[in-house]
Design a protein around this motif. Structure first.
Motif, PDB file in Angstrom:
ATOM      1  N   UNK A 110      -9.816  -0.700   7.514  1.00  0.00           N
ATOM      2  CA  UNK A 110      -9.766  -0.205   8.898  1.00  0.00           C
ATOM      3  C   UNK A 110     -11.141   0.306   9.330  1.00  0.00           C
ATOM      4  N   UNK A 111     -11.900   0.831   8.358  1.00  0.00           N
ATOM      5  CA  UNK A 111     -13.229   1.374   8.693  1.00  0.00           C
ATOM      6  C   UNK A 111     -14.213   0.268   9.075  1.00  0.00           C
ATOM      7  N   UNK A 112     -13.882  -0.967   8.749  1.00  0.00           N
ATOM      8  CA  UNK A 112     -14.807  -2.083   8.995  1.00  0.00           C
ATOM      9  C   UNK A 112     -14.314  -3.001  10.108  1.00  0.00           C
ATOM     10  N   UNK A 113     -13.138  -2.699  10.674  1.00  0.00           N
ATOM     11  CA  UNK A 113     -12.609  -3.587  11.717  1.00  0.00           C
ATOM     12  C   UNK A 113     -13.097  -3.095  13.082  1.00  0.00           C
ATOM     13  N   UNK A 114     -13.834  -3.945  13.813  1.00  0.00           N
ATOM     14  CA  UNK A 114     -14.417  -3.495  15.080  1.00  0.00           C
ATOM     15  C   UNK A 114     -13.368  -3.138  16.134  1.00  0.00           C
ATOM     16  N   UNK A 115     -12.131  -3.607  15.931  1.00  0.00           N
ATOM     17  CA  UNK A 115     -11.109  -3.371  16.960  1.00  0.00           C
ATOM     18  C   UNK A 115     -10.055  -2.366  16.504  1.00  0.00           C
ATOM     19  N   UNK A 116     -10.412  -1.554  15.501  1.00  0.00           N
ATOM     20  CA  UNK A 116      -9.374  -0.709  14.906  1.00  0.00           C
ATOM     21  C   UNK A 116      -8.627   0.134  15.939  1.00  0.00           C
ATOM     22  N   UNK A 207       2.103   5.290  18.287  1.00  0.00           N
ATOM     23  CA  UNK A 207       0.872   4.729  18.873  1.00  0.00           C
ATOM     24  C   UNK A 207      -0.307   4.776  17.909  1.00  0.00           C
ATOM     25  N   UNK A 208       0.007   4.726  16.620  1.00  0.00           N
ATOM     26  CA  UNK A 208      -1.075   4.603  15.651  1.00  0.00           C
ATOM     27  C   UNK A 208      -1.545   3.141  15.639  1.00  0.00           C
ATOM     28  N   UNK A 209      -2.549   2.850  14.816  1.00  0.00           N
ATOM     29  CA  UNK A 209      -3.140   1.509  14.826  1.00  0.00           C
ATOM     30  C   UNK A 209      -2.447   0.571  13.833  1.00  0.00           C
ATOM     31  N   UNK A 210      -2.785  -0.722  13.909  1.00  0.00           N
ATOM     32  CA  UNK A 210      -2.137  -1.727  13.063  1.00  0.00           C
ATOM     33  C   UNK A 210      -2.394  -1.468  11.574  1.00  0.00           C
ATOM     34  N   UNK A 211      -3.632  -1.127  11.210  1.00  0.00           N
ATOM     35  CA  UNK A 211      -3.921  -0.912   9.789  1.00  0.00           C
ATOM     36  C   UNK A 211      -3.002   0.170   9.210  1.00  0.00           C
ATOM     37  N   UNK A 212      -2.822   1.259   9.953  1.00  0.00           N
ATOM     38  CA  UNK A 212      -1.945   2.341   9.470  1.00  0.00           C
ATOM     39  C   UNK A 212      -0.517   1.835   9.318  1.00  0.00           C
ATOM     40  N   UNK A 213      -0.068   1.034  10.293  1.00  0.00           N
ATOM     41  CA  UNK A 213       1.305   0.530  10.238  1.00  0.00           C
ATOM     42  C   UNK A 213       1.486  -0.420   9.051  1.00  0.00           C
ATOM     43  N   UNK A 214       0.474  -1.246   8.772  1.00  0.00           N
ATOM     44  CA  UNK A 214       0.575  -2.180   7.643  1.00  0.00           C
ATOM     45  C   UNK A 214       0.545  -1.401   6.321  1.00  0.00           C
ATOM     46  N   UNK A 215      -0.241  -0.337   6.273  1.00  0.00           N
ATOM     47  CA  UNK A 215      -0.261   0.505   5.062  1.00  0.00           C
ATOM     48  C   UNK A 215       1.148   1.074   4.819  1.00  0.00           C
ATOM     49  N   UNK A 216       1.808   1.508   5.898  1.00  0.00           N
ATOM     50  CA  UNK A 216       3.191   2.014   5.772  1.00  0.00           C
ATOM     51  C   UNK A 216       4.107   0.898   5.264  1.00  0.00           C
ATOM     52  N   UNK A 217       3.885  -0.318   5.762  1.00  0.00           N
ATOM     53  CA  UNK A 217       4.691  -1.462   5.316  1.00  0.00           C
ATOM     54  C   UNK A 217       4.490  -1.741   3.841  1.00  0.00           C
ATOM     55  N   UNK A 218       3.242  -1.746   3.406  1.00  0.00           N
ATOM     56  CA  UNK A 218       2.947  -2.026   1.987  1.00  0.00           C
ATOM     57  C   UNK A 218       3.589  -0.945   1.106  1.00  0.00           C
ATOM     58  N   UNK A 219       3.444   0.309   1.526  1.00  0.00           N
ATOM     59  CA  UNK A 219       3.996   1.428   0.749  1.00  0.00           C
ATOM     60  C   UNK A 219       5.511   1.281   0.606  1.00  0.00           C
ATOM     61  N   UNK A 220       6.157   0.826   1.658  1.00  0.00           N
ATOM     62  CA  UNK A 220       7.621   0.735   1.655  1.00  0.00           C
ATOM     63  C   UNK A 220       8.110  -0.490   0.889  1.00  0.00           C
TER      64      UNK A 220
END
Ligand code: CMC
Length: 382
Positions: A110-116, A207-220
């Protein structure tokens, strides 16, 4: 169904049978084992399509023309590299479970994605595609780093599935192996309001970002009740060792109230339609590799579990998948990561849908603890 009615409210534990929104991505009829992506039958997609085409279909809502697919595929191939900093992070956490490493590396990306910070639908989809392209590089690099090997650079001449196997093993896979991996990714790409997609939607609803949502998905996804079953099935098959021992082994689990992994599903009360495609491969690959015993053990387990079909317990997608990965030489603790690699487009789609008509997902729990207790200062507590 576990429905507890207190004198105040009706509780649906596990949100079982609860519809919380509408979708046009995925249709499941669990009573007959039917699964459609954007209206297309999973069997037809598994037999005739490719993972790249299925990602396009899921994220754009229609099948691509040849030109559209070529441009889309070119972009996916171009986005496979991961920053050296992320490789360093992988190196630092290399002793963790591959899913923990994937979760950490996706978070770092997420730190490297220009559209985070851009939560427009177009940006969500672009970010989801970048994550889809980069995630196999993470999983493969981690496996090599922990084995003391140099990560293999992505190969733009290979498709998504082939490139993953190439980066994992350091040599080009056979056509057959590439095809199996491709079908496997298709089967795992999307599955409605499953636990990890729901987790991703809950995250997106704030209204968080996609990277955070995908991290939640991976964790689950990591848990054995969801993505972890393929690994558990293969461990079970190895413990059983010989087809003649499968019957006693399974009966022992069931007699002690346990669960035979790879059976049962919250939604399917008939056979999971995805299982069919891995069953065939488990059988043929086992013969080709001179290890038919795994398929024989799994077949025996199915026989023992036959009476459970009357209760709606059938094999699920993970039952045969583990043996297929194993026969391809994939380490067992990477099995869940493979599920995650296939599911990133599905999580992206769920997040995009959530954003399209967002509402905070915030259910209630019915309090049944004590009320209005007197606060005793710590010095006076005994
Ligand atoms: N073996 C034996 N009994 C089972 C199994 C099983 N694998 N699965 C469910 N049951 C029984 C369970 O004991 C319960 O019996 P009772 O009503 O007497 O208490 C009944 O079936 C209902 O089970 P449940 O856990 O209440 O149902 P659920 O919808 O909450 O659970 C499940 C679904 C997938 C968690 C469960 O079937 C399970 O633990 N299966 C094994 C793990 C597994 O294979 N997971 C992969 C799921 S497929 C991948 C994916 O799409 O996520």
């Amino acid at each position: 169904m576990t429905t507890t009615a207190t004198n105040k409210v009706e509780i649906r534990r596990g949100l079982m049978g609860v519809y919380f929104d509408r979708t046009d991505s995925c249709f499941i009829d669990g009573t007959i084992g039917k699964l459609l992506y954007r209206g297309y039958d999973i069997h037809e997609l598994a037999e005739k399509s490719t993972f790249e085409e299925v990602i396009y279909l899921l994220l754009n809502g229609k099948l691509p023309t040849r030109r559209e697919l070529d441009g889309f595929d070119r972009q996916l191939r171009a986005d496979r590299d991961i920053p050296d900093d992320v490789l360093d992070i992988i190196n630092k956490v290399k002793d963790g479970h591959p899913m923990d490493v994937l979760r950490t590396a996706v978070s770092a990306l997420s730190a490297y994605d220009p559209e985070v910070k851009d939560n427009s639908e177009a940006a969500i989809i672009r970010k989801g595609l970048r994550l889809t392209a980069k995630a196999p590089t993470i999983v493969a690099a981690h496996d090599r780093i922990r084995k003391g090997l140099k990560p293999v650079k992505p190969n733009a001449n290979l498709n998504h599935a082939g490139n993953f196997l190439y980066m994992l093993f350091g040599k080009e896979p056979s056509e057959d192996e590439m095809h199996i991996m491709d079908v496997d990714f298709i089967l795992h790409a999307e599955h409605g309001a499953n636990a990890s997609a729901f987790a991703a939607r809950v995250a997106a609803s704030t209204q968080t970002d996609l990277h955070s949502a995908v991290v939640a998905g991976i964790a689950t996804l990591k848990g054995p009740a969801h993505g972890g079953a393929a690994e558990e099935v293969m461990k079970m098959a190895e413990e059983i060792g010989q087809p003649e021992k499968a019957d006693g082994y399974a009966r022992n689990i069931l007699d002690h109230g346990g669960r035979v992994m790879g059976f049962g599903h919250r939604v399917y009360k008939a056979e999971d339609p995805r299982a069919r495609h891995m069953r065939e491969r488990s059988h043929t690959l086992g013969i080709a590799k001179g290890q038919p015993q795994w398929f024989e053990i799994l077949t025996k387990l199915q026989e023992v579990m036959k009476p459970y079909q009357a209760r709606g317990i059938f094999v699920n997608v993970d039952f045969f998948a583990g043996s297929v990965y194993y026969l391809m030489g994939i380490p067992e603790d990477i099995f869940i990561s493979i599920f995650a690699l296939g599911r990133i487009p599905g999580w992206t789609l769920n997040v995009a849908e959530q954003y399209r008509s967002n509402i905070l997902i915030r259910p209630l729990t019915d309090y049944n603890g004590p009320m209005d207790l007197e606060y005793v200062p710590i010095s006076q507590r005994r």
